[in-house]
Structures are given as structure tokens and as C-alpha cells.
Motif scaffolding. Structure first.
Motif, PDB file in Angstrom:
ATOM      1  N   GLN A 162       1.053  -1.332   0.135  1.00  0.00           N
ATOM      2  CA  GLN A 162      -0.002  -0.159   0.110  1.00  0.00           C
ATOM      3  C   GLN A 162       0.722   1.327  -0.064  1.00  0.00           C
ATOM      4  O   GLN A 162       0.431   2.248  -0.972  1.00  0.00           O
ATOM      5  N   THR A 163       1.949   1.191   0.786  1.00  0.00           N
ATOM      6  CA  THR A 163       2.747   2.432   0.763  1.00  0.00           C
ATOM      7  C   THR A 163       3.462   2.809  -0.579  1.00  0.00           C
ATOM      8  O   THR A 163       3.604   3.849  -1.005  1.00  0.00           O
ATOM      9  N   GLN A 164       3.939   1.519  -1.113  1.00  0.00           N
ATOM     10  CA  GLN A 164       4.666   1.775  -2.306  1.00  0.00           C
ATOM     11  C   GLN A 164       3.817   2.336  -3.551  1.00  0.00           C
ATOM     12  O   GLN A 164       4.054   2.925  -4.425  1.00  0.00           O
ATOM     13  N   PHE A 165       2.471   1.677  -3.363  1.00  0.00           N
ATOM     14  CA  PHE A 165       1.480   1.972  -4.517  1.00  0.00           C
ATOM     15  C   PHE A 165       1.414   3.599  -4.359  1.00  0.00           C
ATOM     16  O   PHE A 165       1.472   4.332  -5.290  1.00  0.00           O
ATOM     17  N   ASP A 166       1.170   4.192  -3.159  1.00  0.00           N
ATOM     18  CA  ASP A 166       0.981   5.624  -3.005  1.00  0.00           C
ATOM     19  C   ASP A 166       2.179   6.226  -3.321  1.00  0.00           C
ATOM     20  O   ASP A 166       2.066   7.367  -3.967  1.00  0.00           O
ATOM     21  N   ASN A 167       3.542   5.709  -3.147  1.00  0.00           N
ATOM     22  CA  ASN A 167       4.482   6.385  -3.576  1.00  0.00           C
ATOM     23  C   ASN A 167       4.972   6.483  -4.983  1.00  0.00           C
ATOM     24  O   ASN A 167       5.231   7.645  -5.370  1.00  0.00           O
ATOM     25  N   PHE A 168       4.559   5.409  -5.610  1.00  0.00           N
ATOM     26  CA  PHE A 168       4.267   5.469  -7.121  1.00  0.00           C
ATOM     27  C   PHE A 168       3.393   6.724  -7.633  1.00  0.00           C
ATOM     28  O   PHE A 168       3.737   7.597  -8.344  1.00  0.00           O
ATOM     29  N   LYS A 169       2.129   6.570  -6.832  1.00  0.00           N
ATOM     30  CA  LYS A 169       1.089   7.687  -7.514  1.00  0.00           C
ATOM     31  C   LYS A 169       1.275   8.932  -7.106  1.00  0.00           C
ATOM     32  O   LYS A 169       1.137  10.088  -7.726  1.00  0.00           O
ATOM     33  N   GLN A 170       2.351   9.268  -6.089  1.00  0.00           N
ATOM     34  CA  GLN A 170       2.553  10.495  -5.689  1.00  0.00           C
ATOM     35  C   GLN A 170       3.936  11.036  -6.227  1.00  0.00           C
ATOM     36  O   GLN A 170       4.505  12.232  -5.808  1.00  0.00           O
ATOM     37  N   GLY A 171       4.750  10.155  -6.930  1.00  0.00           N
ATOM     38  CA  GLY A 171       6.054  10.621  -7.522  1.00  0.00           C
ATOM     39  C   GLY A 171       6.945  10.221  -6.409  1.00  0.00           C
ATOM     40  O   GLY A 171       8.219  10.793  -6.782  1.00  0.00           O
ATOM     41  N   LYS A 172       6.992   9.657  -5.578  1.00  0.00           N
ATOM     42  CA  LYS A 172       8.113   9.391  -4.636  1.00  0.00           C
ATOM     43  C   LYS A 172       8.837   8.085  -5.261  1.00  0.00           C
ATOM     44  O   LYS A 172      10.140   7.948  -4.362  1.00  0.00           O
ATOM     45  N   ARG A 173       8.375   7.352  -6.250  1.00  0.00           N
ATOM     46  CA  ARG A 173       9.074   6.251  -6.656  1.00  0.00           C
ATOM     47  C   ARG A 173       8.836   6.530  -8.390  1.00  0.00           C
ATOM     48  O   ARG A 173       7.770   6.948  -8.550  1.00  0.00           O
ATOM     49  N   GLY A 174       9.833   6.058  -8.973  1.00  0.00           N
ATOM     50  CA  GLY A 174       9.550   6.207 -10.642  1.00  0.00           C
ATOM     51  C   GLY A 174       9.891   7.793 -10.934  1.00  0.00           C
ATOM     52  O   GLY A 174       9.260   8.217 -11.928  1.00  0.00           O
ATOM     53  N   TYR A 175      10.524   8.510 -10.038  1.00  0.00           N
ATOM     54  CA  TYR A 175      10.619   9.806 -10.419  1.00  0.00           C
ATOM     55  C   TYR A 175      11.955  10.367 -11.351  1.00  0.00           C
ATOM     56  O   TYR A 175      11.856  11.155 -11.705  1.00  0.00           O
ATOM     57  N   GLU A 176      12.897   9.371 -11.513  1.00  0.00           N
ATOM     58  CA  GLU A 176      13.940   9.662 -12.264  1.00  0.00           C
ATOM     59  C   GLU A 176      13.906   9.000 -13.580  1.00  0.00           C
ATOM     60  O   GLU A 176      13.364   7.849 -13.856  1.00  0.00           O
ATOM     61  N   GLN A 177      14.408   9.668 -14.695  1.00  0.00           N
ATOM     62  CA  GLN A 177      14.284   8.979 -16.062  1.00  0.00           C
ATOM     63  C   GLN A 177      15.113   8.033 -16.314  1.00  0.00           C
ATOM     64  O   GLN A 177      14.458   7.135 -17.004  1.00  0.00           O
ATOM     65  N   ALA A 178      16.165   7.647 -15.367  1.00  0.00           N
ATOM     66  CA  ALA A 178      16.903   6.349 -15.489  1.00  0.00           C
ATOM     67  C   ALA A 178      16.266   5.145 -14.685  1.00  0.00           C
ATOM     68  O   ALA A 178      16.546   4.186 -15.192  1.00  0.00           O
ATOM     69  N   ASP A 179      15.124   5.465 -14.032  1.00  0.00           N
ATOM     70  CA  ASP A 179      14.633   4.466 -13.405  1.00  0.00           C
ATOM     71  C   ASP A 179      13.373   3.880 -14.299  1.00  0.00           C
ATOM     72  O   ASP A 179      12.202   4.314 -14.071  1.00  0.00           O
ATOM     73  N   ARG A 180      13.839   3.134 -15.400  1.00  0.00           N
ATOM     74  CA  ARG A 180      12.723   2.731 -16.427  1.00  0.00           C
ATOM     75  C   ARG A 180      11.757   1.857 -15.713  1.00  0.00           C
ATOM     76  O   ARG A 180      10.491   2.292 -15.996  1.00  0.00           O
ATOM     77  N   TYR A 181      11.955   0.876 -14.921  1.00  0.00           N
ATOM     78  CA  TYR A 181      11.001   0.089 -14.485  1.00  0.00           C
ATOM     79  C   TYR A 181       9.997   0.670 -13.313  1.00  0.00           C
ATOM     80  O   TYR A 181       9.010   0.504 -13.216  1.00  0.00           O
ATOM     81  N   GLY A 182      10.786   1.675 -12.686  1.00  0.00           N
ATOM     82  CA  GLY A 182       9.828   2.411 -11.718  1.00  0.00           C
ATOM     83  C   GLY A 182       9.083   3.653 -12.288  1.00  0.00           C
ATOM     84  O   GLY A 182       7.868   3.556 -11.915  1.00  0.00           O
ATOM     85  N   ARG A 183       9.556   3.924 -13.681  1.00  0.00           N
ATOM     86  CA  ARG A 183       8.499   4.902 -14.385  1.00  0.00           C
ATOM     87  C   ARG A 183       7.216   3.957 -14.773  1.00  0.00           C
ATOM     88  O   ARG A 183       6.207   4.446 -15.021  1.00  0.00           O
ATOM     89  N   GLN A 184       7.371   2.815 -15.280  1.00  0.00           N
ATOM     90  CA  GLN A 184       6.360   1.806 -15.784  1.00  0.00           C
ATOM     91  C   GLN A 184       5.448   1.807 -14.534  1.00  0.00           C
ATOM     92  O   GLN A 184       4.409   1.882 -14.926  1.00  0.00           O
TER      93      GLN A 184
END
Length: 210
Positions: A162-184
Motif C-alpha cells: 500500500q505504501t509503495q502504491f501511494d509512493n508511485f502515485k505521488q511521485g516518490k518512486r519512479g521519479y527519475e528518467q533512468a529508473d525505467r521500471y519505476g516509471r513503468q
């Protein structure tokens, strides 16, 4: 000559097992020295500390996440307190070989089934949502898929997910262009809402460990 082949095969397998055991000894020592206080002696995680289960997870995924912390691709976003705590721990590993050793050791451990902590959610509806949104990457039973660099989700703490889902939605993960899987994943997280994800978590809680 043929009678020697089984013996030679057995020797080769024994040698490979010995090498793997040596690698795991190094990884265990590093894990025990830096990670066990939060993630548990068996790598089972600790939801009270926001620490995920790591045992049995894919080595390549664990290695990538540790490297993401070490290089700033994860853990530097404002408000990501859990990531901020992990960053210095990942950096405390002396080199890339140590990262690999820890990842290999954790991957060798048996996965531990998590205890559900969240209430609510419709597991039957969550199963449908999971298969339509997540299963093609994370596997039909959330066992993970190395071909897509997608981690196992089965057996993971629902509060951590749940925390990581929120982090992705809020831009706390997947925020760097080089983090391809995080951006996906950031993109995928934005295709479902909070209520739907609670249904998905209810379904994942029925699966146990991978």
C-alpha cells in the motif's frame, strides 16, 4: 569411460553447491550486519517498521533496488521517509560485489507468508483487477516474472505494498528518467484508484508466499 560420468557430474554439482554456499556466507554476514534489525533474521520483513519481506525475492530485483538507493534513483524524493532510511543502509555496503552477495543470499531463502493487516477489499473483484492490470508482468499468482524484471508480490506485507502504491502515485518512486521500471510502475499505479487497489491487496492476501 561411461561409468565415470555420474561421478564427474556429482563432483561438479558438489563444487557448484560449495561455491554457492560460500557466496551465501558472505551475503548472510553482510545482511546480518546491516539489514537484519529491520528486515528480520529470516528476511521476513517487519510491517511495524515499514520493512518489506525480502526472503525468496528475485536476486536481480533486489540488486537493482539496492543500486537504485545507492545511486539516488530511489529514496531521495521529498516525503519518502522509508526510502530515506534505506539509502544510507544500501550505501553502507562496501561495493557492487557486496550488493550482489546480499541479493543472492536473500534470494536463496525460503519465502515467508505475510499476515494480512489491512481490512476491507473484495478479493474476488481484486482477482479480476489483478489479472487485467498486474498479472501480465507480475505473474498469474503474483510469483514475479524475471523476464519482465517484475518482483514477486505474493507473501509481501499488504501495508508495504500500500505504501509503495501511494509512493508511485505521488511521485516518490519512479521519479527519475533512468529508473525505467519505476516509471513503468508509476504509470500503472495511476490506472487504478485506492478502492480498487484495496481489492487487489485483498486478493494478494489470499495467495500466501510465492
Amino acid at each position: 569411460m561411461k561409468q565415470f560420468l555420474p561421478a564427474l557430474l556429482l563432483i561438479s554439482l558438489s563444487a557448484a553447491t560449495s561455491v554457492q554456499a560460500a557466496d551465501n556466507t558472505q551475503g548472510k554476514a553482510l545482511f546480518d550486519g546491516s539489514c537484519v534489525a529491520c528486515h528480520g533474521a529470516a528476511g521476513q520483513g517487519n510491517p511495524a517498521l515499514g520493512a518489506p519481506a525480502l526472503a525468496g525475492q528475485q536476486a536481480a530485483y533486489l540488486q537493482r533496488q539496492l543500486m537504485n538507493y545507492r545511486t539516488g534513483l530511489r529514496g531521495t524524493a521529498e516525503g519518502d521517509t522509508g526510502g530515506a532510511q534505506m539509502t544510507p543502509m544500501a550505501k553502507s555496503l562496501p561495493d557492487d560485489a557486496a550488493v550482489t552477495a546480499v541479493a543472492d543470499y536473500l534470494a536463496s531463502l525460503p519465502a515467508v507468508a505475510a499476515t494480512a493487516s489491512l481490512t476491507g477489499g473484495d478479493a474476488a473483484q481484486g482477482a479480476k483487477l489483478y489479472q487485467s492490470k498486474c498479472g501480465s508482468c507480475h505473474g498469474g499468482k503474483a510469483e514475479g516474472n524475471p523476464a519482465f524484471s517484475a518482483p514477486a508480490l505474493a507473501g509481501q506485507s499488504d501495508s508495504y505494498l500500500q505504501t509503495q502504491f501511494d509512493n508511485f502515485k505521488q511521485g516518490k518512486r519512479g521519479y527519475e528518467q533512468a529508473d525505467r521500471y519505476g516509471r513503468q510502475m508509476k504509470m500503472m499505479a495511476n490506472t487504478i484508484n485506492e478502492a480498487e487497489f484495496l481489492d487487489v491487496l485483498a486478493y494478494l492476501n489470499t495467495l500466501g508466499s510465492k
